[in-house]
Motif scaffolding. Structure first.
Motif, PDB file in Angstrom:
ATOM      1  N   VAL A 135     -20.413  22.391 -14.466  1.00 24.92           N
ATOM      2  CA  VAL A 135     -20.982  21.591 -15.532  1.00 24.92           C
ATOM      3  C   VAL A 135     -21.211  22.480 -16.744  1.00 24.92           C
ATOM      4  O   VAL A 135     -21.723  23.585 -16.635  1.00 24.92           O
ATOM      5  CB  VAL A 135     -22.324  20.986 -15.075  1.00 24.92           C
ATOM      6  N   ARG A 136     -20.832  21.987 -17.909  1.00 26.75           N
ATOM      7  CA  ARG A 136     -21.065  22.738 -19.149  1.00 26.75           C
ATOM      8  C   ARG A 136     -22.327  22.216 -19.814  1.00 26.75           C
ATOM      9  O   ARG A 136     -22.487  21.005 -19.996  1.00 26.75           O
ATOM     10  CB  ARG A 136     -19.879  22.603 -20.095  1.00 26.75           C
ATOM     11  N   LEU A 137     -23.223  23.144 -20.153  1.00 24.31           N
ATOM     12  CA  LEU A 137     -24.510  22.792 -20.746  1.00 24.31           C
ATOM     13  C   LEU A 137     -24.698  23.580 -22.033  1.00 24.31           C
ATOM     14  O   LEU A 137     -24.549  24.812 -22.031  1.00 24.31           O
ATOM     15  CB  LEU A 137     -25.654  23.124 -19.773  1.00 24.31           C
ATOM     16  N   VAL A 138     -25.054  22.895 -23.111  1.00 22.47           N
ATOM     17  CA  VAL A 138     -25.252  23.558 -24.397  1.00 22.47           C
ATOM     18  C   VAL A 138     -26.565  23.084 -25.001  1.00 22.47           C
ATOM     19  O   VAL A 138     -26.696  21.913 -25.381  1.00 22.47           O
ATOM     20  CB  VAL A 138     -24.088  23.256 -25.363  1.00 22.47           C
ATOM     21  N   GLU A 139     -27.524  24.015 -25.098  1.00 21.23           N
ATOM     22  CA  GLU A 139     -28.842  23.681 -25.640  1.00 21.23           C
ATOM     23  C   GLU A 139     -28.869  23.791 -27.160  1.00 21.23           C
ATOM     24  O   GLU A 139     -28.097  24.550 -27.755  1.00 21.23           O
ATOM     25  CB  GLU A 139     -29.927  24.619 -25.085  1.00 21.23           C
ATOM     26  N   SER A 140     -29.792  23.049 -27.763  1.00 20.84           N
ATOM     27  CA  SER A 140     -30.037  23.138 -29.199  1.00 20.84           C
ATOM     28  C   SER A 140     -31.465  22.667 -29.474  1.00 20.84           C
ATOM     29  O   SER A 140     -32.114  22.074 -28.604  1.00 20.84           O
ATOM     30  CB  SER A 140     -29.030  22.292 -29.980  1.00 20.84           C
ATOM     31  N   GLY A 141     -31.937  22.957 -30.682  1.00 17.88           N
ATOM     32  CA  GLY A 141     -33.231  22.428 -31.099  1.00 17.88           C
ATOM     33  C   GLY A 141     -34.382  23.402 -31.095  1.00 17.88           C
ATOM     34  O   GLY A 141     -35.501  23.061 -31.481  1.00 17.88           O
ATOM     35  N   GLY A 142     -34.153  24.630 -30.649  1.00 22.79           N
ATOM     36  CA  GLY A 142     -35.236  25.605 -30.659  1.00 22.79           C
ATOM     37  C   GLY A 142     -35.603  26.025 -32.069  1.00 22.79           C
ATOM     38  O   GLY A 142     -34.933  25.682 -33.030  1.00 22.79           O
ATOM     39  N   GLY A 143     -36.704  26.768 -32.180  1.00 23.56           N
ATOM     40  CA  GLY A 143     -37.125  27.232 -33.491  1.00 23.56           C
ATOM     41  C   GLY A 143     -38.542  27.740 -33.487  1.00 23.56           C
ATOM     42  O   GLY A 143     -39.123  27.989 -32.425  1.00 23.56           O
ATOM     43  N   LEU A 144     -39.079  27.912 -34.686  1.00 24.21           N
ATOM     44  CA  LEU A 144     -40.444  28.407 -34.870  1.00 24.21           C
ATOM     45  C   LEU A 144     -41.355  27.236 -35.247  1.00 24.21           C
ATOM     46  O   LEU A 144     -41.030  26.444 -36.133  1.00 24.21           O
ATOM     47  CB  LEU A 144     -40.460  29.456 -35.984  1.00 24.21           C
ATOM     48  N   VAL A 145     -42.493  27.144 -34.569  1.00 23.32           N
ATOM     49  CA  VAL A 145     -43.436  26.064 -34.831  1.00 23.32           C
ATOM     50  C   VAL A 145     -44.847  26.613 -34.723  1.00 23.32           C
ATOM     51  O   VAL A 145     -45.090  27.583 -33.997  1.00 23.32           O
ATOM     52  CB  VAL A 145     -43.200  24.895 -33.846  1.00 23.32           C
ATOM     53  N   GLN A 146     -45.773  26.007 -35.441  1.00 20.40           N
ATOM     54  CA  GLN A 146     -47.170  26.447 -35.384  1.00 20.40           C
ATOM     55  C   GLN A 146     -47.879  25.851 -34.168  1.00 20.40           C
ATOM     56  O   GLN A 146     -47.442  24.834 -33.613  1.00 20.40           O
ATOM     57  CB  GLN A 146     -47.900  26.018 -36.655  1.00 20.40           C
TER      58      GLN A 146
END
Length: 129
Positions: free
Chosen positions: A2-13
């Protein structure tokens, strides 16, 4: 595989929200156990949440229960993790994982990294204090 590709991370307070997504290459009628894990610097990878692809049944780690929501979209073949009330201790690399079948979901092994055969490369989430 299965191929899995994450997205949406970042810096948050602290106290903020973030939504992670994972593009999943499986048939929508497949029986898979999907999960999110996270790994903070110097720590072991730990279970966050899991979901059965076939019926969207969910389970959570105690540390995120009530703050995080795992979901899946069959039409878009996407796994998501909605995170709210984020705290500095939520800072980690978040990984999407997949295990064929649903046995691990019912026998308790869904919390174990070794039960999953497919992993994404991860996405960084940083919560500033």
């Amino acid at each position: 595989q299965v191929r899995l590709v994450e997205s949406g991370g970042g810096l948050v307070q602290t106290g903020g929200s973030l939504r992670l997504s994972c593009a999943v290459s499986i048939r929508t009628d497949s029986r898979y156990t999907m999960a999110w894990f996270r790994q903070a610097p110097g720590k072991e990878r730990e279970f966050v949440a899991s979901i059965l692809w076939v019926n969207a049944d969910t389970r959570y780690a105690d540390s995120v229960k009530g703050r995080f929501t795992i979901s899946r979209d069959n039409a878009k073949n996407t796994l998501s993790l909605q995170m709210s009330s984020l705290q500095p201790e939520d800072t980690a690399v978040y990984y999407c994982a997949a295990s064929r079948g649903d046995l691990i979901y019912y026998n308790g092994l869904y919390r174990n990294t070794g039960a999953y055969g497919s992993w994404g490369v991860g996405t960084q989430v940083t919560v500033s204090s």
